[in-house]
Write an enzyme that holds these catalytic residues in place. Structure first.
Site, short mmCIF file in Angstrom:
data_model
loop_
_atom_site.label_atom_id
_atom_site.label_comp_id
_atom_site.label_asym_id
_atom_site.label_seq_id
_atom_site.Cartn_x
_atom_site.Cartn_y
_atom_site.Cartn_z
N SER A 81 -4.39 4.27 0.74
CA SER A 81 -4.16 2.84 0.90
C SER A 81 -3.95 2.58 2.39
CB SER A 81 -2.92 2.39 0.12
OG SER A 81 -2.54 1.07 0.51
N TYR B 57 5.79 3.76 -2.00
CA TYR B 57 4.33 3.63 -2.00
C TYR B 57 3.75 4.01 -0.65
CZ TYR B 57 -0.29 1.62 -2.80
OH TYR B 57 -1.64 1.44 -2.94
#
Length: 270
Positions: free
Chosen positions: A147, A160
């Site tokens: 990501s 995350y």
């Protein structure tokens, strides 16, 4: 979709987290290119219903139930794929979770552990069954979905961001280990992609892509054997600029930014 059903010829792609969002879009894109599909999801009924709706028979598509956070579960799915369909040409470790966290809350430390189990250990366990077979064959691609959040830590996104930074570092390490083997390691960093997961976000998402557009660009990057790519490239530029900001400026820029939903606020599975 019974594993004993004879398969048709053609390249094979193995995709985790294939029941929705990016994973499902990637499955559709590879199918259009003539690939056979090995699709992994916890919700096998949803996955099988989607495959049947696309007109994929058992010779074209096999569905494997697994939880990537459970090492034995995802390794067993990979081994079942090898036995039923052969050695994949492409393995995409796409399954992941994204949950906000507050380090002051004890339960959120468990959230962080579960995030790492899924996004990191689960990624390595996804690749594990195929490394030796791909190396022996001398070809293939192992694709880790990271990501753009890997590039700089965002308040409330500690689990995350850390897990996706670890995806980048792990894939870089694996790429060095497999250098000269014929097996490519591809790291893809999506920016904002319109999926059931991101629709829950309560902050602005610049350069938002459809899952189908992301899948098209990812397919091209994988085919080219690109070692690292941010999709879309504009988000890569933004993230790199943020990386260059001095810490006080970066902290001031993000002050008051809405944070990711924490456990119990929304579903956070990709």
């Amino acid at each position: 979709m019974h594993p004993s059903t004879p398969t048709v010829s053609g390249p094979l792609v193995f995709i985790t987290g294939a029941s929705s969002g990016i994973g499902q879009a990637l499955a559709a894109r590879f199918a259009r290119a003539g690939y056979r599909l090995a699709l992994v999801a916890r919700r096998t009924e949803d996955m099988q219903a989607w495959a049947q709706a696309q007109g994929f028979d058992a010779a074209r598509c096999q569905v494997y139930g697994a939880d990537v956070a459970d090492i034995d579960s995802i390794v067993a799915a990979g081994q079942a794929c090898l036995a039923a369909q052969g050695v994949p040409d492409v393995v995409i470790a796409n399954a992941g979770i994204s949950i906000g966290m507050d380090t002051a809350d004890r339960s959120d430390i468990d959230v962080m552990a579960r995030t790492f189990a899924t996004n990191n250990t689960g990624l390595a366990a996804t690749f594990h069954p195929f490394v030796a077979a791909m190396t022996a064959r001398g070809s293939g691609a192992l694709v880790g979905i990271g990501s753009v959040a890997a590039i700089r830590g965002l308040p409330g996104h500690g689990a995350y961001c850390a897990s996706k930074a670890a995806v980048v570092a792990y894939c870089e390490s694996l790429r060095g280990e497999l250098r000269g083997s014929g097996v490519a390691v591809v790291t893809l960093l999506p920016g904002y992609v319109d999926t059931p997961l991101t629709r829950q976000n309560r902050y602005r998402m610049p350069f938002l892509l459809t899952a189908e557009t992301f899948a098209d660009r990812a397919f091209d990057a994988i085919g080219a054997g690109t070692s690292y790519r941010v999709i879309p490239w504009q988000m890569g530029v933004v993230a790199k600029l943020l990386r260059l900001l001095p810490n006080p400026w970066f902290d001031r820029l993000l002050a008051g930014r809405p944070r990711k939903h924490r456990q119990g606020e929304r579903d956070a599975t990709r």
